[in-house]
Design an enzyme around this catalytic site. Structure first.
Site, PDB file in Angstrom:
ATOM      1  N   HIS A  16       0.825  -1.193   0.000  1.00  0.00           N
ATOM      2  CA  HIS A  16       0.000   0.000   0.000  1.00  0.00           C
ATOM      3  C   HIS A  16       0.866   1.253   0.000  1.00  0.00           C
ATOM      4  CE1 HIS A  16      -0.354   0.904   4.627  1.00  0.00           C
ATOM      5  NE2 HIS A  16       0.878   0.752   4.261  1.00  0.00           N
ATOM      6  N   CYS A  35       5.671   6.583   4.429  1.00  0.00           N
ATOM      7  CA  CYS A  35       4.520   5.727   4.103  1.00  0.00           C
ATOM      8  C   CYS A  35       3.817   6.193   2.831  1.00  0.00           C
ATOM      9  CB  CYS A  35       3.527   5.693   5.258  1.00  0.00           C
ATOM     10  SG  CYS A  35       4.160   4.821   6.685  1.00  0.00           S
ATOM     11  N   HIS A  41       4.905   0.089  -0.494  1.00  0.00           N
ATOM     12  CA  HIS A  41       5.683  -0.772   0.387  1.00  0.00           C
ATOM     13  C   HIS A  41       4.736  -1.827   0.941  1.00  0.00           C
ATOM     14  CE1 HIS A  41       3.890   2.207   3.110  1.00  0.00           C
ATOM     15  NE2 HIS A  41       3.885   1.244   3.989  1.00  0.00           N
ATOM     16  N   HIS A  43       3.371  -4.954   3.811  1.00  0.00           N
ATOM     17  CA  HIS A  43       3.257  -5.365   5.211  1.00  0.00           C
ATOM     18  C   HIS A  43       2.812  -6.819   5.278  1.00  0.00           C
ATOM     19  CE1 HIS A  43       3.668  -1.388   7.050  1.00  0.00           C
ATOM     20  NE2 HIS A  43       2.875  -0.907   6.100  1.00  0.00           N
ATOM     21  N   ASP A  81      -4.978 -10.704  -0.092  1.00  0.00           N
ATOM     22  CA  ASP A  81      -3.646 -11.298  -0.023  1.00  0.00           C
ATOM     23  C   ASP A  81      -2.878 -11.119  -1.332  1.00  0.00           C
ATOM     24  OD1 ASP A  81      -1.573 -12.711   1.261  1.00  0.00           O
ATOM     25  OD2 ASP A  81      -2.193 -14.586   0.305  1.00  0.00           O
ATOM     26  N   HIS A  82      -1.620 -10.640  -1.197  1.00  0.00           N
ATOM     27  CA  HIS A  82      -0.742 -10.383  -2.350  1.00  0.00           C
ATOM     28  C   HIS A  82      -1.309  -9.348  -3.309  1.00  0.00           C
ATOM     29  CE1 HIS A  82       1.401 -13.784  -0.714  1.00  0.00           C
ATOM     30  NE2 HIS A  82       2.410 -13.526  -1.529  1.00  0.00           N
ATOM     31  N   GLU A 126      -0.442  -4.317  11.733  1.00  0.00           N
ATOM     32  CA  GLU A 126       0.282  -3.916  10.526  1.00  0.00           C
ATOM     33  C   GLU A 126       1.774  -4.236  10.682  1.00  0.00           C
ATOM     34  OE1 GLU A 126      -0.875  -0.520   7.665  1.00  0.00           O
ATOM     35  OE2 GLU A 126       0.552   0.337   9.073  1.00  0.00           O
TER      36      GLU A 126
HETATM   37 NI    NI Z   1       2.498   0.973   5.493  1.00  0.00          NI
END
Ligand code: NI
Length: 137
Positions: A16, A35, A41, A43, A81-82, A126
């Site tokens: 995200h 961010c 990036h 998580h 997911d992914h 997160e």
């Molecule tokens: Ni983040």
């Protein structure tokens, strides 16, 4: 009957970027710092879904955790997911994908499949140290 809370843990990876389309890149960076990196990036999200209710007299269950496992797979993992949350998940097209907003989206997706007599609470990690929870208020 006693009220008990049952929990199911799940996991998904997602990318995200914290970003508002209506703000300049400069303002996004001022507020969200790294961010808001334009290249996104990732998580490793850890999810805990909790259901609270009375134990069913017949089954001894509050809710069948096998059913909850399948629900989390089809409603949450298969969707998130992914994925790149900003680019690939419709709910975040115009909603900043913070952990707070992701927890509300997860809650809403699950809530419609959970019997009304049960209280639903979603906890989303997160990072190992940063987590949020939402129970529909
Ligand atoms: Ni983040």
């Amino acid at each position: 009957m006693p009220k008990v809370t049952v929990h199911r843990k799940a996991h998904f990876n997602a990318a995200h970027r914290l970003y508002r389309k209506d703000w300049s890149d400069k303002k996004n960076f001022e507020v969200f710092n790294k961010c808001s990196n334009p290249n996104f990036h990732g998580h490793n999200y850890e999810l805990i879904v909790a259901l609270t209710g009375e134990i069913d007299k017949e089954t001894g269950y509050v809710f069948d955790l096998g059913v909850l496992k399948d629900l989390i797979k089809t409603e949450i993992e298969d969707c998130l997911d992914h994925k790149n949350l900003n680019l690939e998940v419709a709910e975040f097209e115009n909603l900043n994908p913070t952990a707070e907003n992701i927890s509300v989206v997860i809650y809403s997706k699950l809530k419609q499949h959970i019997p009304n007599h049960l209280d639903l609470k979603v906890t989303l990690y997160e990072t190992p140290r940063n987590f949020v929870s939402y129970s529909g208020e």
